[in-house]
Design an enzyme around this catalytic site. Structure first.
Site, short mmCIF file in Angstrom:
data_model
loop_
_atom_site.label_atom_id
_atom_site.label_comp_id
_atom_site.label_asym_id
_atom_site.label_seq_id
_atom_site.Cartn_x
_atom_site.Cartn_y
_atom_site.Cartn_z
N SER A 23 40.71 35.24 47.35
CA SER A 23 39.85 33.83 47.49
C SER A 23 40.35 33.14 48.53
O SER A 23 41.43 33.38 48.76
CB SER A 23 39.89 33.42 45.98
OG SER A 23 39.51 32.01 46.28
N TYR A 65 44.91 29.69 38.81
CA TYR A 65 43.89 30.59 39.78
C TYR A 65 44.57 30.66 41.06
O TYR A 65 44.49 32.09 41.70
CB TYR A 65 42.47 29.98 39.85
CG TYR A 65 41.54 30.85 40.52
CD1 TYR A 65 40.92 31.77 39.85
CD2 TYR A 65 41.26 30.65 41.87
CE1 TYR A 65 40.07 32.54 40.61
CE2 TYR A 65 39.86 31.27 42.32
CZ TYR A 65 39.55 32.36 41.81
OH TYR A 65 38.68 32.86 42.52
N LYS A 105 45.89 33.73 42.76
CA LYS A 105 45.31 34.65 44.09
C LYS A 105 46.20 34.54 45.23
O LYS A 105 46.23 35.26 46.27
CB LYS A 105 44.09 33.56 44.61
CG LYS A 105 43.12 33.86 43.73
CD LYS A 105 42.55 35.19 43.27
CE LYS A 105 41.13 35.28 42.35
NZ LYS A 105 40.78 36.60 42.08
P1 NAD Z 1 32.02 37.33 37.26
O1 NAD Z 1 32.30 36.51 35.99
O2 NAD Z 1 30.54 37.36 37.74
O3 NAD Z 1 32.53 38.92 37.29
C1 NAD Z 1 33.73 38.86 36.56
C2 NAD Z 1 33.69 40.37 35.69
O4 NAD Z 1 35.05 40.75 35.44
C3 NAD Z 1 32.87 40.17 34.71
O5 NAD Z 1 32.11 41.39 34.44
C4 NAD Z 1 33.89 40.44 33.35
O6 NAD Z 1 33.49 41.04 32.30
C5 NAD Z 1 35.23 41.29 34.17
N1 NAD Z 1 36.55 40.88 33.37
C6 NAD Z 1 36.85 39.73 32.89
N2 NAD Z 1 38.02 39.82 32.64
C7 NAD Z 1 38.32 41.30 32.51
C8 NAD Z 1 39.38 41.99 32.27
N3 NAD Z 1 40.53 41.57 31.42
N4 NAD Z 1 39.21 43.39 32.29
C9 NAD Z 1 37.99 43.83 32.90
N5 NAD Z 1 37.08 43.24 33.37
C10 NAD Z 1 37.16 41.84 33.11
O7 NAD Z 1 32.83 36.52 38.74
P2 NAD Z 1 32.61 36.87 39.90
O8 NAD Z 1 32.53 35.55 40.59
O9 NAD Z 1 31.78 38.24 40.38
O10 NAD Z 1 34.29 37.24 40.14
C11 NAD Z 1 34.88 38.47 40.54
C12 NAD Z 1 36.15 38.16 41.45
O11 NAD Z 1 35.89 37.51 42.61
C13 NAD Z 1 37.33 37.48 40.55
O12 NAD Z 1 38.51 37.85 40.90
C14 NAD Z 1 36.91 36.12 41.10
O13 NAD Z 1 38.22 35.53 41.06
C15 NAD Z 1 36.88 36.47 42.61
N6 NAD Z 1 36.19 35.40 43.64
C16 NAD Z 1 35.10 34.77 43.07
C17 NAD Z 1 34.40 33.96 43.78
C18 NAD Z 1 32.99 33.23 43.54
O14 NAD Z 1 32.58 32.28 44.33
N7 NAD Z 1 32.35 33.72 42.70
C19 NAD Z 1 35.05 33.33 44.97
C20 NAD Z 1 36.37 33.92 45.41
C21 NAD Z 1 36.80 34.91 44.64
#
Ligand code: NAD
Length: 265
Positions: free
Chosen positions: A147, A160, A164
């Site tokens: 991130s 977080y 990260k």
């Molecule tokens: P999201 O909530 O849409 O999807 C996350 C998925 O991870 C879900 O399907 C959930 O069921 C699954 N999950 C959660 N815990 C789990 C576990 N213990 N085992 C297996 N699966 C699990 O979230 P997102 O925004 O798509 O985030 C995905 C990744 O991207 C994360 O690591 C998040 O930190 C990172 N991220 C997101 C953003 C953003 O702005 N959305 C920005 C930077 C980084």
């Protein structure tokens, strides 16, 4: 050297947290680029639905139930993916959650859960993927979902940000250990992308910071971008595809920020 950035033909990828958001879109884009995709998630029904979507579009995919923080489930999920789709060439360690709270109120159980999913989960998936990648020097690519918070800090996000940042270390060690065996690694560092994870944070942050939801978006989430825009799911997936398909170790051990200019590390 021939660049084949957009093709993953003949490759097998496993994406964790792929039932939703960023992981789901990476699974879809990788499948479009020709990869067979194991769609791994805690949410089995969601993972199966994404896999069915890929199959309906003519691709190869299976849904795999997996809690990334549980070693036995990770190992069983990888074993099934290898048995049904072949040895893993590309891992995207993406599963993640968010819990926001100031440090003095952050429950230790929440801290441990965050690190278990983000860091233990990335470690366990890496270890499982290396069984394929180190087999007969097949090689492979591991992409960690970092991130902007792999480089920057924000209030309320101690666990977080710590997790990260930690992924940078894991990716760099893997780049060094895996380099001689044809394994490359990177950390993808998106800015804010509108997914369920972010949509849940907007009212939470508004409450914690005592401001409106609109102010959270404008003055907190997008304040440091160059254009006030959210990063999109496709911005992240296309970057992942480029790195997964890049053919040499000229690119390894890097973190790539995809954020409309928020953080230029
Ligand atoms: P999201 O909530 O849409 O999807 C996350 C998925 O991870 C879900 O399907 C959930 O069921 C699954 N999950 C959660 N815990 C789990 C576990 N213990 N085992 C297996 N699966 C699990 O979230 P997102 O925004 O798509 O985030 C995905 C990744 O991207 C994360 O690591 C998040 O930190 C990172 N991220 C997101 C953003 C953003 O702005 N959305 C920005 C930077 C980084």
């Amino acid at each position: 050297m021939q660049l084949t950035q957009t093709s993953l033909k003949g490759k097998t990828a496993l994406v964790t947290g792929a039932a939703s958001g960023i992981g789901r879109n990476i699974a879809l884009v990788f499948a479009q680029a020709g990869a067979a995709v194991a769609v791994a998630d805690l949410n089995q029904a969601g993972a199966d639905a994404v896999a069915q979507e890929i199959v309906a579009a003519g691709g190869r995919a299976i849904g795999v139930a997996m809690d990334v923080a549980d070693e036995a489930q990770v190992d069983a999920g990888f074993a099934r993916a290898v048995a049904e789709l072949g040895e893993i060439d590309v891992l995207v360690a993406n599963a993640g959650i968010q819990i926001v709270n100031p440090i003095e109120q952050f429950a230790f159980a929440d801290w441990k859960r965050m690190l278990a999913i983000h860091l233990d989960g990335a470690f366990l998936a890496t270890k499982a993927a290396l069984r394929s990648m180190y087999k007969e020097q097949r090689g492979g690519v591991v992409l960690y979902m970092g991130s902007v918070h792999s480089h920057e800090a924000s209030p309320l996000k101690s666990a977080y940000v710590a997790a990260k940042h930690g992924l940078l270390g894991l990716a760099r060690v893997l780049a060094k250990e895996g380099g001689p065996k044809g394994v490359r690694s990177h950390v993808l560092c998106p800015g804010f992308v509108r997914t369920p994870l972010v949509d849940k944070q907007i009212p939470e942050q508004a409450r914690e910071l005592g401001i409106s939801e609109q102010e959270v978006v404008r003055n907190v989430m997008l304040r440091n971008t160059v254009d006030g825009e959210f990063t999109t799911l496709d911005d992240v997936a296309q970057t992942a595809l480029f790195l997964a398909a890049f053919p040499t170790a000229a690119l390894t051990g890097q973190s790539i920020t995809i954020s409309h200019g928020w953080s230029m590390n």
